[in-house]
Motif scaffolding. Structure first.
Motif, short mmCIF file in Angstrom:
data_model
loop_
_atom_site.label_atom_id
_atom_site.label_comp_id
_atom_site.label_asym_id
_atom_site.label_seq_id
_atom_site.Cartn_x
_atom_site.Cartn_y
_atom_site.Cartn_z
N ILE A 294 0.83 -1.20 0.00
CA ILE A 294 0.00 0.00 0.00
C ILE A 294 0.87 1.25 0.00
CG2 ILE A 294 -1.62 1.36 1.40
CD1 ILE A 294 -2.97 -1.24 2.20
N ALA A 295 1.98 1.20 0.72
CA ALA A 295 2.86 2.37 0.80
C ALA A 295 3.57 2.64 -0.52
CB ALA A 295 3.88 2.17 1.92
N GLU A 296 3.93 1.58 -1.25
CA GLU A 296 4.77 1.75 -2.43
C GLU A 296 4.00 1.84 -3.75
OE1 GLU A 296 7.79 -1.22 -2.68
OE2 GLU A 296 8.67 -0.71 -0.73
N PHE A 297 2.82 1.19 -3.80
CA PHE A 297 2.15 1.06 -5.09
C PHE A 297 0.69 1.52 -5.00
CE2 PHE A 297 5.36 -2.41 -4.96
CZ PHE A 297 6.23 -1.87 -5.91
N ASP A 298 0.05 1.53 -6.15
CA ASP A 298 -1.32 2.02 -6.23
C ASP A 298 -2.31 0.98 -5.69
OD1 ASP A 298 -3.34 3.79 -6.83
OD2 ASP A 298 -2.55 4.23 -8.82
N TRP B 33 -11.70 -4.03 -2.39
CA TRP B 33 -10.43 -3.40 -2.72
C TRP B 33 -9.58 -4.28 -3.63
CZ3 TRP B 33 -11.63 -4.80 2.40
CH2 TRP B 33 -11.02 -5.98 2.86
N VAL B 34 -8.58 -3.66 -4.22
CA VAL B 34 -7.54 -4.35 -4.97
C VAL B 34 -6.30 -3.46 -4.93
CG1 VAL B 34 -8.13 -3.34 -7.22
CG2 VAL B 34 -6.97 -5.56 -7.13
N GLY B 35 -5.13 -4.09 -4.94
CA GLY B 35 -3.88 -3.32 -4.94
C GLY B 35 -2.87 -3.95 -5.87
N LEU B 36 -1.69 -3.39 -5.89
CA LEU B 36 -0.62 -3.90 -6.75
C LEU B 36 0.44 -4.61 -5.91
CD1 LEU B 36 0.04 -0.94 -9.23
CD2 LEU B 36 -1.50 -2.90 -9.52
N HIS B 37 0.87 -5.77 -6.41
CA HIS B 37 2.03 -6.44 -5.81
C HIS B 37 3.32 -5.78 -6.27
CE1 HIS B 37 -0.10 -9.64 -3.85
NE2 HIS B 37 -0.66 -10.05 -4.96
N TYR B 38 3.33 -5.35 -7.53
CA TYR B 38 4.53 -4.69 -8.04
C TYR B 38 4.20 -3.93 -9.31
CZ TYR B 38 4.91 -8.79 -11.18
OH TYR B 38 4.66 -9.78 -12.10
N GLU B 39 5.13 -3.08 -9.67
CA GLU B 39 5.08 -2.34 -10.93
C GLU B 39 6.51 -2.15 -11.40
OE1 GLU B 39 4.47 2.26 -12.18
OE2 GLU B 39 3.03 1.46 -10.72
N ILE B 40 6.81 -2.60 -12.61
CA ILE B 40 8.18 -2.48 -13.11
C ILE B 40 8.19 -2.55 -14.63
CG2 ILE B 40 8.77 -4.96 -13.04
CD1 ILE B 40 11.54 -3.95 -11.83
N ASP B 41 8.98 -1.71 -15.25
CA ASP B 41 9.19 -1.73 -16.71
C ASP B 41 7.88 -1.72 -17.49
OD1 ASP B 41 11.81 -1.91 -15.96
OD2 ASP B 41 12.27 -3.69 -17.14
#
Length: 250
Positions: A151-155, A168-176
């Protein structure tokens, strides 16, 4: 066939090679190059297959097509965790090790964008929501720590009623240019209202606004989430397994 793997002191070329097919390799690239953890990386000379072992957790991560290639000797002797392991590698692991627990998943790519709607006005989860979200996420040993970091790092996106998140839904990661969404949930009593579709459409559109493709891994036994993915037009582009590995069978 045994392909000798080399311990890579300089991983920049491997990083570049994996980025050429980032949809297939996003999990490996994020964990090894974007998570802040320390990994020992091994690859064959052509860098068609790669293996990374975490110095922090002992997790093992694979990249590439391991069909016809023997498992390398660099694997831990026993008691390790494999993350997003391709089927071509996991079948070899299954033949050689005790499997203590496994979570096979389908890997989906969402449509580029959904139609605009009220979901585009939804807000994010906050750190105050961590205990509630973590209560409904049991796929890690330390769910609150995991959810707080994400939650702190991603949308993220949520629907609130009375100030409390109910879907709810969130992101595990975002890259490239690739994002991976997960830990989606709708509380009992708020289902069958279309909330899961709304938060999904919202986060996909939010990523699309930034030129980012959205993916997700769905456990194969999760028939509800699979039905949602198919209803929303997701494309199944692969499969991978998370698993706790025990001792060798022989």
């Amino acid at each position: 066939m045994i392909k000798p793997l080399t311990h890579l002191v300089d991983t920049s070329l491997l990083r570049k090679r994996l980025a050429e097919n980032i949809l297939e390799n996003a999990h490996f690239v994020f964990r090894v190059f974007g998570s802040g953890q320390r990994f020992r990386c091994y690859a064959d000379e052509e860098m068609t297959v790669a293996l990374a072992i975490s110095d922090d957790t002992g997790d093992v991560i694979y990249a590439g097509d391991w069909r016809g290639i023997d498992l390398p000797s660099e694997l831990p002797e026993k008691d390790f965790f494999v993350s997003a392991c391709p089927s071509s590698a996991f079948e070899q692991i299954r033949a050689r090790y005790e499997i203590l627990g496994e979570w096979p998943c389908w890997y989906y790519l969402t449509p580029d964008r959904f139609e605009a709607g009220c979901w585009d006005e939804l807000g994010p989860l906050t750190l105050d929501d961590v205990p509630l979200v973590a209560e409904h996420w049991d796929l890690t040993d330390y769910p609150e720590e995991h959810i707080r970091k994400k939650i702190a790092e991603f949308d993220s996106v949520c629907i609130r009623e009375g100030g409390k998140p109910v879907a709810w839904v969130g992101l595990h990661y975002e890259i490239d240019g690739v994002a991976n969404m997960g830990f989606a949930h709708t509380l009992d009593g708020y289902r069958r209202r279309g909330y899961a579709q709304m938060v999904t459409k919202a986060i996909v559109n939010r990523m699309a606004d930034r030129g980012i493709k959205t993916t997700c891994h769905v456990i194969k036994e999760n028939v509800g989430s699979i039905a949602l993915c198919e209803r929303l037009g997701f494309t199944r582009i692969g499969e991978a397994t998370w698993a706790d590995i025990g001792k060798p069978l022989d």
